[in-house]
Write an enzyme that holds these catalytic residues in place. Structure first.
Site, PDB file in Angstrom:
ATOM      1  N   GLU A 281      22.647 143.407  53.446  1.00  0.00           N
ATOM      2  CA  GLU A 281      22.879 144.533  52.540  1.00  0.00           C
ATOM      3  C   GLU A 281      23.139 144.035  51.119  1.00  0.00           C
ATOM      4  O   GLU A 281      22.901 144.744  50.146  1.00  0.00           O
ATOM      5  CB  GLU A 281      24.049 145.397  53.047  1.00  0.00           C
ATOM      6  CG  GLU A 281      23.997 146.815  52.487  1.00  0.00           C
ATOM      7  CD  GLU A 281      24.910 147.808  53.205  1.00  0.00           C
ATOM      8  OE1 GLU A 281      25.659 147.414  54.106  1.00  0.00           O
ATOM      9  OE2 GLU A 281      24.865 148.993  52.822  1.00  0.00           O
ATOM     10  N   HIS A 302      18.979 130.685  76.055  1.00  0.00           N
ATOM     11  CA  HIS A 302      18.116 131.186  77.136  1.00  0.00           C
ATOM     12  C   HIS A 302      17.416 132.462  76.694  1.00  0.00           C
ATOM     13  O   HIS A 302      17.052 133.294  77.519  1.00  0.00           O
ATOM     14  CB  HIS A 302      18.957 131.429  78.390  1.00  0.00           C
ATOM     15  CG  HIS A 302      19.569 130.174  78.914  1.00  0.00           C
ATOM     16  ND1 HIS A 302      19.041 129.470  79.980  1.00  0.00           N
ATOM     17  CD2 HIS A 302      20.631 129.451  78.480  1.00  0.00           C
ATOM     18  CE1 HIS A 302      19.781 128.384  80.200  1.00  0.00           C
ATOM     19  NE2 HIS A 302      20.750 128.351  79.305  1.00  0.00           N
ATOM     20  N   LYS A 414      20.674 157.780  52.814  1.00  0.00           N
ATOM     21  CA  LYS A 414      21.840 158.654  53.001  1.00  0.00           C
ATOM     22  C   LYS A 414      21.605 160.006  52.314  1.00  0.00           C
ATOM     23  O   LYS A 414      21.901 161.055  52.868  1.00  0.00           O
ATOM     24  CB  LYS A 414      23.085 158.003  52.385  1.00  0.00           C
ATOM     25  CG  LYS A 414      23.626 156.811  53.142  1.00  0.00           C
ATOM     26  CD  LYS A 414      24.932 156.377  52.472  1.00  0.00           C
ATOM     27  CE  LYS A 414      25.357 154.996  52.889  1.00  0.00           C
ATOM     28  NZ  LYS A 414      26.449 154.456  52.102  1.00  0.00           N
TER      29      LYS A 414
HETATM   30  O1  PA5 Z   1      28.931 147.372  52.785  1.00  0.00           O
HETATM   31  C1  PA5 Z   1      28.792 148.503  52.399  1.00  0.00           C
HETATM   32  O2  PA5 Z   1      28.985 148.846  51.224  1.00  0.00           O
HETATM   33  C2  PA5 Z   1      28.410 149.588  53.365  1.00  0.00           C
HETATM   34  O3  PA5 Z   1      28.015 149.069  54.601  1.00  0.00           O
HETATM   35  C3  PA5 Z   1      29.558 150.544  53.578  1.00  0.00           C
HETATM   36  O4  PA5 Z   1      30.634 149.853  54.146  1.00  0.00           O
HETATM   37  C4  PA5 Z   1      29.164 151.695  54.485  1.00  0.00           C
HETATM   38  O5  PA5 Z   1      28.055 152.360  53.955  1.00  0.00           O
HETATM   39  C5  PA5 Z   1      30.306 152.674  54.643  1.00  0.00           C
HETATM   40  O6  PA5 Z   1      30.720 153.111  53.380  1.00  0.00           O
HETATM   41  P1  PA5 Z   1      32.119 153.779  53.169  1.00  0.00           P
HETATM   42  O7  PA5 Z   1      33.156 152.761  53.449  1.00  0.00           O
HETATM   43  O8  PA5 Z   1      32.129 154.239  51.765  1.00  0.00           O
HETATM   44  O9  PA5 Z   1      32.211 154.914  54.141  1.00  0.00           O
END
Ligand code: PA5
Length: 439
Positions: A281, A302, A414
């Site tokens: 990410e 394995h 989203k």
């Molecule tokens: O790493 C990130 O920014 C994302 O994976 C968020 O943690 C995830 O989208 C959840 O977001 P939030 O904590 O605002 O609900």
């Protein structure tokens, strides 16, 4: 020593030289950036300004949450994966039979069947629901929050307030408003601390503390890696996080497209998905980035290991081991002759030998490999590893020329999903959806 990072001796070739050249050349530039961004408060996972407040506000909540057997965490992505990694690493008994300790449930998916079955099993009076969202507006998390609020209210009436804690931004977002509206207990997700860098804040540490994990040792381990960088960025050139970042950069510049995270600390296997999210990410941007591939030793020997060893030559490997692992019981002297070589050895000797075998096989197959060996497998060491990987991720992004702290592509999905459910405010997505569904 907390950890060592070592390039595979069997692959001391061009990649290593390339990586070394990168850090020699770019260390001063990155050190300057580090200094600036730390001073601007943009890297709180490194500077840890939130620690004092956390140490003040978390302990008073613990007697109440520990008096109940269950904690149900609602969160997703960076708001869930750190807690799960810590749970599996340091409180693994919950998955086994006859468990009678605290139970942590992490609802990080939209699965009505699972959610219903959990709510059917969980006794509301014995449960604390912890809703974790930095933004306070993530649909998956909020949807579960609404359902849990209702579930608690039906069972406990106004007493539901006592069973809900929120972990969110200190000032803004819907969850913060909820906390104020209902007087809910809350902990902060500090400013500029994005989800995947937040495991060592209340986000991961409240669940960890509930499980009885030494959360301050996690912070101490993290601080031992982070604070030298935050306080004296000129030490960057000699810092393992920078070495790892340079190596990853050298891999990418030579056309490698996958980075195996091969974890030979079985109880730490769930760090694989945690690392994969952190890395992917943060770094999958603008057509760049190396795909993280989590794997667990010895299980995956394995399974996918054949592909690692003899599939496309597009993979590098970060190979994680730890010293001081439990060795278990010893094999008896009565083992059959064919297995006599195991006599007197501890069960744990297998893991060490198989890790060595796989590491050497990867090297012999020409897979560039960086070996990260933790000096111990304690919470302190885990905090240190997590911080090291977070810092390496940010530095890798800087070397690649992308921003490792945002996730713009994920945001689009989203917005589309929310629009599909009827949310307003995204006219462009609404038009795109209409066109897409009309075909
Ligand atoms: O790493 C990130 O920014 C994302 O994976 C968020 O943690 C995830 O989208 C959840 O977001 P939030 O904590 O605002 O609900």
């Amino acid at each position: 020593m907390m950890h060592t990072l070592e390039w595979s001796r069997a692959y001391a070739g061009r990649l290593q030289r390339d990586a070394a050249a990168v850090f020699a050349a770019r260390a001063p530039e990155l050190a300057r950036r580090l200094e600036t961004e730390c001073a601007q408060g943009l890297l709180p996972f490194l500077t840890m300004p939130y620690r004092e407040r956390l140490e003040r506000e978390l302990p008073p909540l613990l007697p109440r949450v520990r008096a109940r057997r269950h904690m149900l965490v609602l969160g997703i992505g960076g708001s869930a994966l750190g807690a799960r990694a810590l749970q599996r690493a340091f409180a693994p008994g919950q998955d086994g039979p006859c468990h009678d300790g605290p139970c942590l449930w992490i609802a990080d998916n939209v699965c009505a069947a699972t959610f219903e079955s959990w709510l059917a099993k969980l006794p509301p009076r014995e449960t604390t629901v912890v809703c974790i969202s930095k933004s306070g507006g993530t649909i998956e998390t909020l949807a579960q929050y609404f359902l849990c609020r209702d579930w608690l209210r039906r069972a406990l009436g106004e007493g539901w307030h006592e069973h809900m804690i929120v972990v969110t931004d200190l000032h803004k977002g819907f969850l913060r408003e909820e906390a104020a509206r209902y007087g809910l207990d809350s902990l902060e997700v500090p400013d500029n601390l994005g989800g995947r860098y937040s495991a060592l804040s209340a986000v991961g540490l409240l669940p960890a503390a509930f499980l009885g994990i030494d959360w301050q040792a996690l912070l101490d381990g993290a601080a031992a890696v982070a604070l030298p960088l935050a306080r004296d960025p000129s030490c960057l050139a000699g810092h393992p996080a920078f070495h790892l970042a340079c190596w990853a950069n050298a891999l990418e510049s030579r056309g490698y497209s996958q980075l195996i995270f091969f974890c030979y600390v079985p109880q730490w296997a769930t760090y694989g998905p945690w690392f994969a999210q952190l890395w992917a990410e943060s770094l999958g941007k603008e057509g760049k980035g190396i795909m993280p591939v989590p794997a667990t030793g010895v299980t995956d020997q394995h399974s996918v290991n054949q592909m690692f060893l003899d599939g496309q030559r597009d993979k590098g490997c970060l190979f994680v081991t730890a010293r001081g692992l439990e060795q278990g019981r010893h094999f008896g002297q009565d083992l059959p002759e064919a297995w006599a070589w195991l006599r007197g050895k501890p069960f744990g000797a297998l893991l060490e030998a198989e890790g060595l075998g796989t590491r050497m096989a990867l090297c012999k197959s020409g897979v560039p490999l960086l070996h990260m060996e933790m000096g111990e497998c304690t919470p302190r060491a885990a905090g240190s590893m997590m911080l090291l990987l977070e810092a390496a991720t940010v530095l890798t992004g800087w070397l690649m020329g992308i921003n490792p702290l945002d996730q713009p592509a994920v945001e689009l999905g989203k917005r589309l999903a929310n629009t599909r459910l009827g949310a307003s405010g995204h006219p462009r997505e609404a038009a795109d959806l209409a066109a897409y569904l009309a075909v």
